[in-house]
Enzyme design. Structure first.
Site, PDB file in Angstrom:
ATOM      1  N   HIS A 159      45.747  51.520  -6.480  1.00  4.39           N
ATOM      2  CA  HIS A 159      45.048  52.695  -6.058  1.00  4.39           C
ATOM      3  C   HIS A 159      46.397  53.557  -5.104  1.00  4.39           C
ATOM      4  O   HIS A 159      46.988  52.979  -4.371  1.00  4.39           O
ATOM      5  CB  HIS A 159      43.948  52.518  -5.271  1.00  4.39           C
ATOM      6  CG  HIS A 159      43.164  53.971  -5.010  1.00  4.39           C
ATOM      7  ND1 HIS A 159      43.628  54.790  -3.916  1.00  4.39           N
ATOM      8  CD2 HIS A 159      42.150  54.448  -5.353  1.00  4.39           C
ATOM      9  CE1 HIS A 159      42.806  56.041  -3.895  1.00  4.39           C
ATOM     10  NE2 HIS A 159      41.584  55.916  -4.894  1.00  4.39           N
ATOM     11  N   ASP A 185      43.567  45.210  -0.604  1.00  5.98           N
ATOM     12  CA  ASP A 185      42.530  46.454  -0.705  1.00  5.98           C
ATOM     13  C   ASP A 185      41.284  45.859  -1.376  1.00  5.98           C
ATOM     14  O   ASP A 185      41.108  45.963  -2.685  1.00  5.98           O
ATOM     15  CB  ASP A 185      43.385  47.276  -1.458  1.00  5.98           C
ATOM     16  CG  ASP A 185      42.504  48.623  -1.926  1.00  5.98           C
ATOM     17  OD1 ASP A 185      41.412  48.964  -1.479  1.00  5.98           O
ATOM     18  OD2 ASP A 185      43.000  49.553  -2.509  1.00  5.98           O
ATOM     19  N   LYS A 196      31.414  53.503  -0.638  1.00  4.56           N
ATOM     20  CA  LYS A 196      31.274  52.912  -2.052  1.00  4.56           C
ATOM     21  C   LYS A 196      30.165  51.664  -2.023  1.00  4.56           C
ATOM     22  O   LYS A 196      30.063  51.264  -2.757  1.00  4.56           O
ATOM     23  CB  LYS A 196      32.483  52.279  -2.554  1.00  4.56           C
ATOM     24  CG  LYS A 196      33.522  53.359  -2.658  1.00  4.56           C
ATOM     25  CD  LYS A 196      34.978  52.810  -3.092  1.00  4.56           C
ATOM     26  CE  LYS A 196      36.211  53.575  -3.168  1.00  4.56           C
ATOM     27  NZ  LYS A 196      36.087  54.630  -4.279  1.00  4.56           N
ATOM     28  N   CYS A 199      43.363  58.362  -9.012  1.00  2.00           N
ATOM     29  CA  CYS A 199      44.433  57.958  -8.075  1.00  2.00           C
ATOM     30  C   CYS A 199      45.173  56.493  -8.288  1.00  2.00           C
ATOM     31  O   CYS A 199      45.384  55.745  -7.625  1.00  2.00           O
ATOM     32  CB  CYS A 199      43.496  57.644  -6.588  1.00  2.00           C
ATOM     33  SG  CYS A 199      42.758  59.283  -6.031  1.00  2.00           S
TER      34      CYS A 199
HETATM   35  C1  PLP Z   1      40.924  50.296  -4.995  1.00  2.00           C
HETATM   36  C2  PLP Z   1      40.673  51.417  -4.101  1.00  2.00           C
HETATM   37  N1  PLP Z   1      41.446  51.403  -2.822  1.00  2.00           N
HETATM   38  C3  PLP Z   1      41.370  52.384  -1.913  1.00  2.00           C
HETATM   39  C4  PLP Z   1      40.450  53.485  -2.204  1.00  2.00           C
HETATM   40  C5  PLP Z   1      40.174  54.525  -1.086  1.00  2.00           C
HETATM   41  O1  PLP Z   1      39.021  54.689  -0.411  1.00  2.00           O
HETATM   42  P1  PLP Z   1      38.940  55.988   0.239  1.00  2.00           P
HETATM   43  O2  PLP Z   1      39.014  56.925  -0.275  1.00  2.00           O
HETATM   44  O3  PLP Z   1      37.640  55.623   1.069  1.00  2.00           O
HETATM   45  O4  PLP Z   1      39.767  55.819   1.447  1.00  2.00           O
HETATM   46  C6  PLP Z   1      39.555  53.522  -3.464  1.00  2.00           C
HETATM   47  C7  PLP Z   1      38.661  54.430  -3.775  1.00  2.00           C
HETATM   48  O5  PLP Z   1      39.016  55.717  -3.597  1.00  2.00           O
HETATM   49  C8  PLP Z   1      39.845  52.436  -4.391  1.00  2.00           C
HETATM   50  O6  PLP Z   1      39.034  52.552  -5.398  1.00  2.00           O
END
Ligand code: PLP
Ligand code: PLP
Lengths: 150, 421, 421, 150
Positions: free
Chosen positions: C124, C203, C229, C369
């Site tokens: 991401h 992550d 989530k 993303c």
């Molecule tokens: C694999 C992964 N990493 C990081 C994130 C970032 O999370 P957040 O948007 O809550 O910071 C997400 C979700 O958007 C994700 O799916």
């Protein structure tokens, strides 16, 4: 638990007339401890000779609980062995973090028994521990053979 | 204000104020720390979660569109509330501290050794430490305004010492002190900053909740505040910045929707405000902040300011009568917000708090995240009572009475059990 | 799981699932983007605000003690939930992105030119951009794991190329891909990292909500996830770190209670986790996250994982039958989470989303993303359907049927009005 | 507003058979625009001679709305003056951001009228604007006398 149970007369007495207050010579180790959430500060010195804590002296800015606790601690520790002081520390800590479920041996702890009420006030636990944590730190340094200032 | 301010009606919006502490009613005088929340703010948050919840921007489906409308609607409402030229000038953060770190971190990209950053000795740690870290990283020098003995910003000394000069790149100042209550002359300092082409940042954490806000009239370039002090939720803050300034700054945190194009070999970034909003935003919190802004706007910020002014004047008078009580900061309610810090002779703030708490009165004791100010005033810590839109005169009376009792308790004038409880 | 997983009972906890879109029931298949919230989480937040609200740590009065107990209780609950050795290893952030930025920013203090940071091409953006910024600032080099054509981490190629070597200082990898669904062999990669004394960051944004988590078994040094989530509120995330590692790191954001002593001339900082928590924390959000953790724990993470696995296998089968549909990532439900990205021949993801939305089906379209991964797979964007603990087999059926319809609609096999709606 | 009203037959026709697609020579200016939220990309060239837009050519990756809108735009713009193209842009933008409250002059806008439904779908406004924003950018550069690539 009422505030009057927290502020036992013994505590207020020690607060008004602190035992062993003021920094004195000679000493082996001086430590400086801070409670960042309220800004309380304590400078504490210990002198040890022939396996005996011969003096604990200190200068403190703090609330009644922390000042009285340091005062009571100094009376209890002076004259005993460093090891005994550490034991007293551990017992006091167990009690104070015990949320009121642990009590102290009155023979061993004397006036410190008055702090059992503090265990009911989690926000004040740090205050009551300030002096004890400092003396433990100082004695451990002495026992590690270090003569240093920090 | 056309209608008289009806504090009893206001209080009915805050269920928590009905709580009791033992036999005593709750007397919440810690609003400079965090404000209480009216029921409708809590309901707006619940409604968002239970009916409209989705991620924003990324989602095109019905819930996504509703959540996006809620989030971006909050941005527009904040912009209007503080007189921003456009909603893209409003960046959401987690609190005022993140907003100030964002400002310090991105403005640091312009700092080099020899440059100077100016703050004041009355700042909250959140408007000191980020600039210390920025100066450490860049080699710039941190300088600061002093305060007068009355607790006002010492502008004369600053002018005399050339505090703001051609080396100054940033001036960051609190609008209203969270300890002294002092309201600083932001427009005047902004003019000093702009005369040397420095950026003017304002910590409005205590200002926006208490006073009508117009960023243009303040004359600043950036302004930070926090949701939880203005009847809004925790977890949200705001950094406002002039658009052209924001546009010239590098990103702060990376990830999520703050990008334009990401390649493994390097990335480009979105325009403001999105450039500064990494990851899933505090969506429900923005919705809650929006409702809080609606709430205080309906009461009227002028009316709120007048109510606070009235209460502050009353409190200053009543507290002055308590033996051994010293007020830190202005003792008259002129250019003064509703936070009143004080010491009580011979009684440590922790003990004051504890005694007051036993009578249901919530105040704060410590250095209120303003240790340098306490150093400057020569006190190790203090107590602070702070009023807000739901505070009553009767609550001030209870405070004054309890302070009398506290003073007597510790001076031994009272038996430790009994007394005039 | 001793009891069979009762998805219909679970759904009754989520009022939003009763919504309709025109004549269609809402079919929420965008849970990898954000999950829906059970009523009790929303109620826990409301209860906090209406009954216990105060600032934490700083306040010693009754409400302050209650709020502090709520906030620190959440920290302990998170620690237990992920198998942390002690609660001081849990740092609260605003989201997973801030957690990863915190990791990157503080670990950057150890990086210098010549050092290498390793991520993967399936990350991401929130696990790419912070490391790009850290490498830019320090002169370190960013390298990455490739994926196989099936969408698995290409460990063989990494070993062949010496990707993780004595220059490697940090390896940061996603546990579960938010696009491919791939579950990565974290323990194996952590062993590779530790063999060269690199820090292993995970992550776990998609992992913690879907799988039982044990940081010790994963063998990592830091782990990030996000509240929204896992049935929790927006505005809160978690960075877990080994205590001795956290203790060795410099602060991130400055201000508020993260300090030990602040002087105008310089400051010292609190021990972890407070060192990393600047400003008023997401207090109500921590309370909400705590309730979410209670909720999923009562359902049982094993049961949730089994339910998702079952649904994912079913969805992979049904979707394979849709003409022109290509699944990105593993097509078998082995080491695979509940996110299924796909393309539909001749139809842009925006259009797929829109058609599905008109039938009440919420999926996501775009690059999720993860633009570098899309580049790598040779697609510009994709659709993603993702299941969670409240998803039913019937919802998968609706998805498959609507995808059939979409494909026909855009290929002209249907009249644009009418058709088999 | 149903999805069928969004996807008018005219839009689907332009999507299936794009007018003026493919990059061509000669051209004055080439621009590259991106919609970061979905990754749509557009490379667009304009040729202008004697106060007339003689060609608009492009290569695009994007959804039906963005592709069809670019296709319709190219038909409308080619053969007119750059100034007229900018006017068309402004009118189209006002309509598409008008949330369904603004309609287009059918004589001036021809097939573009079919996009009135898009104004009801805020999430798709950016898609419909991609080509228009690109051509405006390109023409402004031509008019500023710049022959550049970006
Ligand atoms: C694999 C992964 N990493 C990081 C994130 C970032 O999370 P957040 O948007 O809550 O910071 C997400 C979700 O958007 C994700 O799916
Ligand atoms: C003047 C001032 N600045 C900054 C802050 C920091 O706000 P927050 O804790 O919401 O980041 C506060 C309140 O704590 C404040 O009173």
């Amino acid at each position: 638990m009422s505030v009057e149970q927290l502020y036992q007369e013994i505590i207020l007495d020690h607060y008004r007339v602190k035992r062993n207050a003021g920094l004195r010579e000679p000493y082996e180790v001086e430590v400086h401890h801070v409670n960042p959430s309220c800004g309380d500060e304590l400078t504490l010195r210990v002198a040890v000779a022939d396996g005996e804590v011969t003096d604990v002296s200190y200068e403190a800015v703090g609330c009644s609980i922390s000042q009285a606790s340091t005062s009571v601690m100094s009376d209890l520790v002076i004259g005993g062995s460093p090891e005994h002081a550490l034991e007293l520390h551990d017992g006091f800590q167990t009690m104070i973090q015990g949320q009121g479920k642990v009590s102290l041996d009155e023979d061993a702890y004397g006036d410190a028994v008055a702090f059992e009420g503090v265990a009911q006030f989690p926000a004040r636990v740090k205050c009551a521990m300030l002096g004890w944590a400092a003396v433990r730190d100082a004695l451990l340094r002495v026992m590690a053979g270090a003569k240093e200032e920090s | 204000m056309t209608e008289p301010y009806d504090v009893e009606a206001v209080r009915r919006d805050f269920p928590i104020l009905e709580r009791t502490v033992g036999p005593y009613p709750l007397t919440y005088l810690d609003s400079a720390n965090t404000s209480q929340k009216p029921r409708r703010v809590v309901e707006a948050i619940a409604d968002h979660y239970l009916v409209h919840n989705a991620n924003v921007a990324r989602a095109m489906h019905m819930l996504g569109a509703e959540a996006t409308a809620g989030f971006e609607g909050a941005r527009t409402a904040v912009a209007t509330f503080i007189g921003a030229a456009r909603s893209e000038e409003v960046v959401f953060t987690k609190n005022a501290s993140e907003a100030l770190n964002l400002a310090a971190h991105t403005l640091a990209s312009r700092l080099k050794p020899g440059d100077e950053v100016v703050v004041s000795v009355m700042e909250h740690h959140s408007n000191i430490v980020p600039w210390q870290l920025a100066c450490e990283r860049t080699g710039a020098t941190l300088r600061w305004f002093d305060v007068t003995d009355e607790g006002r910003l010492d502008i004369d000394a600053a002018v005399r010492d050339g505090l703001v000069n051609e080396r100054t790149k940033v001036v960051s100042l609190t609008w209203v002190s969270n300890v002294l209550g002092t309201v600083n002359p932001i427009a005047q300092v902004a003019a000093m900053a702009h005369a040397v082409d420095a950026v003017m940042v304002v910590d409005a954490s205590q200002g926006v909740p208490q006073l009508p806000t117009d960023v243009a009239a303040l004359g600043c370039d950036m302004l930070a505040f926090t949701g939880h002090k203005i009847c809004g939720p925790t977890g949200i803050g705001v950094l406002w910045g002039r658009y052209d300034l924001l546009e010239s700054l590098p990103p702060f945190l990376g990830g999520g929707e703050m990008i334009e194009v990401v390649r493994m070999t390097g990335s480009t970034f979105a325009p403001p405000p999105y450039r500064f909003e990494a990851g899933t935003q505090p969506i429900a919190q923005a919705v809650g902040l929006h409702e809080a802004i609606r709430y205080v706007s309906e009461l009227g910020m002028d009316g709120i300011a007048a109510h606070e002014h009235d209460l502050t004047a009353y409190a200053l008078g009543e507290m002055a009568k308590v033996p051994g009580l010293r007020i830190l900061g202005p003792t008259e309610a002129v250019d003064r917000g509703g936070a009143i810090a004080f010491t009580l002779e011979g009684v440590h703030p922790h003990d004051v708090m504890q005694l007051l708490d036993s009578r249901g009165i919530a105040i704060r004791g410590g250095h209120h995240c303003a240790r340098p100010l306490h150093d400057r005033l020569g006190v190790q810590s203090s107590c602070r009572a702070s009023v807000y839109l739901y505070t009553t005169h009767e609550e001030i009376d209870r405070l004054a009475e309890a302070l009398d009792y506290t003073s007597a308790f510790f001076s031994g004038r009272l038996a430790t059990t009994g007394g005039r409880r």
